[in-house]
Write a protein that holds these residues in place. Structure first.
Motif, short mmCIF file in Angstrom:
data_model
loop_
_atom_site.label_atom_id
_atom_site.label_comp_id
_atom_site.label_asym_id
_atom_site.label_seq_id
_atom_site.Cartn_x
_atom_site.Cartn_y
_atom_site.Cartn_z
N TRP A 110 44.59 23.65 36.76
CA TRP A 110 43.13 23.77 36.72
C TRP A 110 42.70 25.22 36.55
O TRP A 110 43.45 26.15 36.85
CB TRP A 110 42.48 23.20 37.98
CG TRP A 110 42.87 23.81 39.30
CD1 TRP A 110 42.58 25.06 39.76
CD2 TRP A 110 43.61 23.18 40.36
NE1 TRP A 110 43.08 25.26 41.03
CE2 TRP A 110 43.72 24.12 41.42
CE3 TRP A 110 44.17 21.92 40.51
CZ2 TRP A 110 44.38 23.82 42.61
CZ3 TRP A 110 44.84 21.63 41.70
CH2 TRP A 110 44.93 22.57 42.72
N LYS B 267 33.15 22.32 40.76
CA LYS B 267 33.95 21.18 40.30
C LYS B 267 35.07 20.84 41.28
O LYS B 267 35.45 19.68 41.44
CB LYS B 267 34.53 21.48 38.92
CG LYS B 267 35.25 20.30 38.30
CD LYS B 267 35.56 20.53 36.83
CE LYS B 267 36.65 21.55 36.63
NZ LYS B 267 37.11 21.60 35.21
N HIS B 268 35.60 21.86 41.94
CA HIS B 268 36.74 21.66 42.84
C HIS B 268 36.32 21.82 44.30
O HIS B 268 36.96 22.53 45.07
CB HIS B 268 37.86 22.65 42.49
CG HIS B 268 38.39 22.50 41.11
ND1 HIS B 268 38.18 23.44 40.12
CD2 HIS B 268 39.11 21.49 40.54
CE1 HIS B 268 38.78 23.03 39.00
NE2 HIS B 268 39.33 21.85 39.23
N ASP C 254 40.62 16.16 38.46
CA ASP C 254 39.16 16.06 38.40
C ASP C 254 38.81 14.79 37.62
O ASP C 254 39.49 14.45 36.64
CB ASP C 254 38.59 17.30 37.69
CG ASP C 254 37.08 17.23 37.53
OD1 ASP C 254 36.39 17.03 38.55
OD2 ASP C 254 36.59 17.34 36.39
N HIS D 67 49.69 19.54 38.91
CA HIS D 67 48.32 19.70 38.40
C HIS D 67 48.12 21.08 37.80
O HIS D 67 48.81 22.05 38.16
CB HIS D 67 47.31 19.52 39.54
CG HIS D 67 47.50 18.28 40.34
ND1 HIS D 67 47.10 17.04 39.90
CD2 HIS D 67 48.06 18.08 41.56
CE1 HIS D 67 47.40 16.13 40.82
NE2 HIS D 67 48.00 16.74 41.83
N GLN E 106 45.83 14.34 36.42
CA GLN E 106 44.44 14.72 36.59
C GLN E 106 44.14 15.07 38.04
O GLN E 106 44.65 14.46 38.98
CB GLN E 106 43.50 13.60 36.12
CG GLN E 106 43.58 12.28 36.88
CD GLN E 106 42.75 12.22 38.15
OE1 GLN E 106 43.19 11.66 39.16
NE2 GLN E 106 41.56 12.78 38.13
N GLU F 267 38.60 16.89 31.87
CA GLU F 267 39.91 17.06 32.49
C GLU F 267 41.02 16.49 31.61
O GLU F 267 42.05 17.13 31.39
CB GLU F 267 39.92 16.37 33.86
CG GLU F 267 41.26 16.35 34.56
CD GLU F 267 41.57 17.63 35.32
OE1 GLU F 267 42.50 17.62 36.13
OE2 GLU F 267 40.89 18.65 35.07
#
Length: 276
Positions: free
Chosen positions: A10, A16-17, A54, A8, A52, A59
């Motif tokens: 990010w 969001k996380h 999210d 991943h 992905q 994303e």
């Protein structure tokens, strides 16, 4: 080609996380290709599959943009709401991007009946007609529903992420093995040797904790339907990249060289249709 079939990227955002809680503080920061590429090189890996983390179209676009910039990102598994009436339109907006190879939703956070809805099955059929794969992210208690779901989509390429997350920490495996077996009998379903360390005790796990689980999926799926994946950077809450790589690398040493090559990259190349 040697491939990390599951990782991943990010830009960390606390809102969001939110799933990255205080126990996972080590990954509460940005993780981008410049952080991963040296690790791939160190382990003689030619590239990765960016998956992905999210559930948003942002994303998917974010991962596609990274893949277009970095040649090491060989494939992208994006997100789409497969049950949406606007799915065709949503898929159209990304259809020109050749490195987008598949889709995934965070099924582990959804009710078991979610994947059995006719709208979801219809969505699977639509991505299948467009040549996309589907990553299945579930917990063991969703395996029974997953089997019923798979029976309705017999021509779609699927891959089970993280061995369906058996409870390695408590050493629970019998019911998981029993329910995984009929899924593995379906030739259109593969499995990723990934995400294991985060299902073990993060601080005290030992390499032998994973042997039985890897043996079970090797017996069930065979070397032609298993793929190595690091689950980086999520794995960092329990282990470094090198430790995760070595678990699978050493386990596959007992196989023939050709079988090991399949698991360490060639299966991912075939499954995701990686071209370069």
């Amino acid at each position: 080609m040697r491939i990390d079939a599951h990782q991943h990227f990010w830009k960390y955002n606390p809102q969001k996380h939110q799933w990255i809680n205080e126990d996972m503080k080590v990954i509460q920061k940005n993780f981008l290709p410049d952080d991963l590429i040296p690790l791939l090189s160190q382990h003689q890996l030619d590239g990765c599959v960016a998956v992905q983390a999210d559930e948003s179209f942002y994303e998917t676009a974010f991962l596609i943009d990274l893949a277009e910039e970095f040649k090491e990102i060989k494939a992208v598994v994006g997100w789409a709401d497969l049950g949406s009436d606007a799915l065709d339109k949503d898929l159209d907006q990304f259809s020109k991007h050749k490195k987008l190879k598949g889709y995934r939703e965070v099924l582990q956070d959804k009710p078991v009946e979610y994947m059995l809805r006719k709208e979801f099955i219809r969505g699977i059929e639509k991505i299948g007609r467009r040549g996309y794969t589907y990553d299945i992210l579930i917990f063991p208690n969703q395996l029974e529903a997953t089997l019923h779901f798979l029976k309705r989509s017999p021509e779609q390429p699927f891959v089970i992420d993280h061995l369906a997350k058996p409870n390695i920490k408590l050493g629970i495996w019998r019911e998981w093995k029993k329910e995984l077996a009929p899924i593995a009998e379906r030739e259109y379903v593969s499995c990723k040797l990934s995400g294991m360390v985060t299902e073990a005790d993060w601080k005290t796990w030992k390499p032998h904790d994973f042997e039985n689980y890897m043996e079970i999926v090797l017996e069930a799926f065979g070397p032609k339907r298993l793929m190595f994946g690091s689950d980086w950077p999520v794995c960092l809450v329990a282990a470094g990249y090198e430790q995760v790589f070595e678990l699978v690398d050493r386990f596959t040493d007992k196989l023939s060289p050709s079988e090991k090559k399949l698991i360490m990259g060639e299966n991912a190349v075939d499954f995701y249709g990686i071209k370069e």
